[in-house]
Design a protein around this motif. Structure first.
Motif, PDB file in Angstrom:
ATOM      1  N   UNK A 101      24.588 -10.272 -34.192  1.00 18.14           N
ATOM      2  CA  UNK A 101      23.419 -11.145 -34.113  1.00 18.14           C
ATOM      3  C   UNK A 101      23.803 -12.611 -34.314  1.00 18.14           C
ATOM      4  N   UNK A 102      24.851 -12.853 -35.074  1.00 15.42           N
ATOM      5  CA  UNK A 102      25.281 -14.233 -35.303  1.00 15.42           C
ATOM      6  C   UNK A 102      25.872 -14.884 -34.067  1.00 15.42           C
ATOM      7  N   UNK A 103      26.492 -14.110 -33.174  1.00 13.55           N
ATOM      8  CA  UNK A 103      27.093 -14.671 -31.959  1.00 13.55           C
ATOM      9  C   UNK A 103      26.943 -13.655 -30.829  1.00 13.55           C
ATOM     10  N   UNK A 104      25.758 -13.586 -30.206  1.00 12.55           N
ATOM     11  CA  UNK A 104      25.533 -12.608 -29.135  1.00 12.55           C
ATOM     12  C   UNK A 104      26.476 -12.800 -27.947  1.00 12.55           C
ATOM     13  N   UNK A 105      26.819 -14.058 -27.623  1.00 12.15           N
ATOM     14  CA  UNK A 105      27.670 -14.296 -26.465  1.00 12.15           C
ATOM     15  C   UNK A 105      29.056 -13.697 -26.662  1.00 12.15           C
ATOM     16  N   UNK A 106      29.582 -13.834 -27.863  1.00 17.58           N
ATOM     17  CA  UNK A 106      30.886 -13.255 -28.144  1.00 17.58           C
ATOM     18  C   UNK A 106      30.847 -11.732 -28.008  1.00 17.58           C
ATOM     19  N   UNK A 107      29.766 -11.119 -28.470  1.00 15.12           N
ATOM     20  CA  UNK A 107      29.641  -9.673 -28.366  1.00 15.12           C
ATOM     21  C   UNK A 107      29.430  -9.212 -26.930  1.00 15.12           C
ATOM     22  N   UNK A 108      28.812 -10.071 -26.115  1.00 18.08           N
ATOM     23  CA  UNK A 108      28.509  -9.697 -24.735  1.00 18.08           C
ATOM     24  C   UNK A 108      29.556 -10.188 -23.747  1.00 18.08           C
ATOM     25  N   UNK A 109      30.616 -10.812 -24.218  1.00 14.43           N
ATOM     26  CA  UNK A 109      31.597 -11.415 -23.312  1.00 14.43           C
ATOM     27  C   UNK A 109      32.228 -10.381 -22.385  1.00 14.43           C
ATOM     28  N   UNK A 110      32.548  -9.203 -22.908  1.00 18.81           N
ATOM     29  CA  UNK A 110      33.174  -8.189 -22.064  1.00 18.81           C
ATOM     30  C   UNK A 110      32.224  -7.729 -20.962  1.00 18.81           C
ATOM     31  N   UNK A 111      30.948  -7.558 -21.283  1.00 17.28           N
ATOM     32  CA  UNK A 111      29.971  -7.124 -20.280  1.00 17.28           C
ATOM     33  C   UNK A 111      29.754  -8.204 -19.228  1.00 17.28           C
ATOM     34  N   UNK A 112      29.731  -9.480 -19.641  1.00 21.77           N
ATOM     35  CA  UNK A 112      29.535 -10.573 -18.682  1.00 21.77           C
ATOM     36  C   UNK A 112      30.744 -10.697 -17.765  1.00 21.77           C
ATOM     37  N   UNK A 113      31.933 -10.572 -18.339  1.00 21.24           N
ATOM     38  CA  UNK A 113      33.144 -10.636 -17.519  1.00 21.24           C
ATOM     39  C   UNK A 113      33.182  -9.501 -16.507  1.00 21.24           C
ATOM     40  N   UNK A 114      32.769  -8.303 -16.918  1.00 24.27           N
ATOM     41  CA  UNK A 114      32.753  -7.168 -16.009  1.00 24.27           C
ATOM     42  C   UNK A 114      31.751  -7.368 -14.875  1.00 24.27           C
ATOM     43  N   UNK A 115      30.635  -8.073 -15.159  1.00 23.69           N
ATOM     44  CA  UNK A 115      29.603  -8.264 -14.139  1.00 23.69           C
ATOM     45  C   UNK A 115      29.910  -9.424 -13.197  1.00 23.69           C
ATOM     46  N   UNK A 116      30.560 -10.480 -13.704  1.00 26.42           N
ATOM     47  CA  UNK A 116      30.779 -11.696 -12.897  1.00 26.42           C
ATOM     48  C   UNK A 116      32.228 -11.924 -12.514  1.00 26.42           C
ATOM     49  N   UNK A 117      33.143 -11.309 -13.236  1.00 25.95           N
ATOM     50  CA  UNK A 117      34.551 -11.548 -12.960  1.00 25.95           C
ATOM     51  C   UNK A 117      35.079 -12.824 -13.580  1.00 25.95           C
ATOM     52  N   UNK A 118      34.263 -13.498 -14.375  1.00 26.56           N
ATOM     53  CA  UNK A 118      34.652 -14.749 -15.029  1.00 26.56           C
ATOM     54  C   UNK A 118      35.067 -14.442 -16.454  1.00 26.56           C
ATOM     55  N   UNK A 119      36.203 -14.991 -16.882  1.00 31.09           N
ATOM     56  CA  UNK A 119      36.706 -14.769 -18.227  1.00 31.09           C
ATOM     57  C   UNK A 119      36.862 -16.110 -18.928  1.00 31.09           C
ATOM     58  N   UNK A 120      37.026 -16.060 -20.232  1.00 35.43           N
ATOM     59  CA  UNK A 120      37.167 -17.291 -21.017  1.00 35.43           C
ATOM     60  C   UNK A 120      35.849 -17.683 -21.653  1.00 35.43           C
ATOM     61  N   UNK A 121      35.878 -17.995 -22.933  1.00 35.53           N
ATOM     62  CA  UNK A 121      34.644 -18.298 -23.650  1.00 35.53           C
ATOM     63  C   UNK A 121      33.931 -19.519 -23.090  1.00 35.53           C
ATOM     64  N   UNK A 122      34.681 -20.563 -22.788  1.00 40.27           N
ATOM     65  CA  UNK A 122      34.062 -21.792 -22.271  1.00 40.27           C
ATOM     66  C   UNK A 122      33.390 -21.546 -20.928  1.00 40.27           C
TER      67      UNK A 122
END
Length: 241
Positions: A101-122
């Motif tokens: 809950x403190x950092x949803x983006x960090x927890x969802x980074x793997x799912x976003x990368x899998x959906x868009x093909x984009x990696x890297x926090x920035x």
């Protein structure tokens, strides 16, 4: 008093069971819904389940369910160890959920990368337009709190809990939880005075003499009868007539 102690035990086990169940159920549900913009500037939606956001949650919840069964049949000494383990499990579940809950983006980074093909926090942060947090992470937090509270209650009411069922005790153990050796020692100490010890000396001697005469008389008769039968056989007579 015994009924109240059993009620405390069952409420503690119920809290542990419900808390673990809430954590396991939350892990299967959607925690975050994230709106992202892909490389072609088309908005898309990425959903993140609890098992992906907090991978340890499922294992911790299953451990809590196993702990419930073990705690139900554990003795006092082992119960303390299991109760401390329950507090640790509950704290771990709460930490896993709050960290997400403190950092949803960090927890969802793997799912976003899998959906868009984009990696890297920035790069991922530039893609994210909005993040919607569902109520399921808070259910996981509640479940962790219940597990920790159940572990604490098991320690506080350690002596009030009734012992394990006789099914899990030694075959010759006493109902009060004593070992077989202690139970047998208590029976020997409480053994009542026998009839022989309670009788006066003269009466006991008279009874023993009567029993001796009763045992010897048939023996003498049987011996005489056998001699007579043998003599008849020697004379050629049939002793069975």
């Amino acid at each position: 008093m015994r009924t109240e102690n059993r009620r405390i035990k069952y409420l503690t086990l119920l809290a542990l069971l419900v808390g673990s169940g809430l954590g396991l159920l939350s892990a299967t549900q959607t925690w975050f819904t994230i709106q992202v913009t892909d490389v072609a500037n088309h908005a898309g939606t990425v959903t993140v389940a609890g098992s992906a956001a907090a991978p340890a949650l499922t294992a911790l919840s299953l451990a809590g369910l196993a702990l419930t069964a073990a705690l139900a049949i554990a003795g006092p000494a082992f119960r303390v160890v299991l109760a401390l383990l329950g507090i640790l499990l509950g704290a771990s579940i709460v930490y896993s959920a709050l960290a997400v809950l403190g950092d949803p983006l960090q927890a969802a980074s793997a799912a976003i990368t899998s959906a868009t093909g984009v990696a890297g926090e920035a790069s991922l942060r530039k893609l994210v337009q909005s993040t919607t947090t569902e109520f399921w992470p808070w259910f996981a937090v509640l479940g962790g709190v219940l597990v920790a509270v159940a572990g604490a209650l098991a320690i506080v009411f350690l002596r009030a809990w009734p012992g394990p069922s006789r099914k899990y005790q030694s075959r010759f153990a006493g109902e009060d939880g004593r070992s077989a050796e202690e139970t047998l020692a208590g029976l020997d100490a409480e053994e009542p005075e026998t009839a022989d010890d309670a009788e006066p000396g003269d009466e006991r001697e008279a009874r023993e003499a009567a029993e001796s005469d009763a045992q010897e008389e048939p023996t003498t008769l049987d011996r005489d009868s056998a001699i007579d039968s043998w003599d008849e056989l020697s004379r050629g007579d049939d002793p069975t007539r």
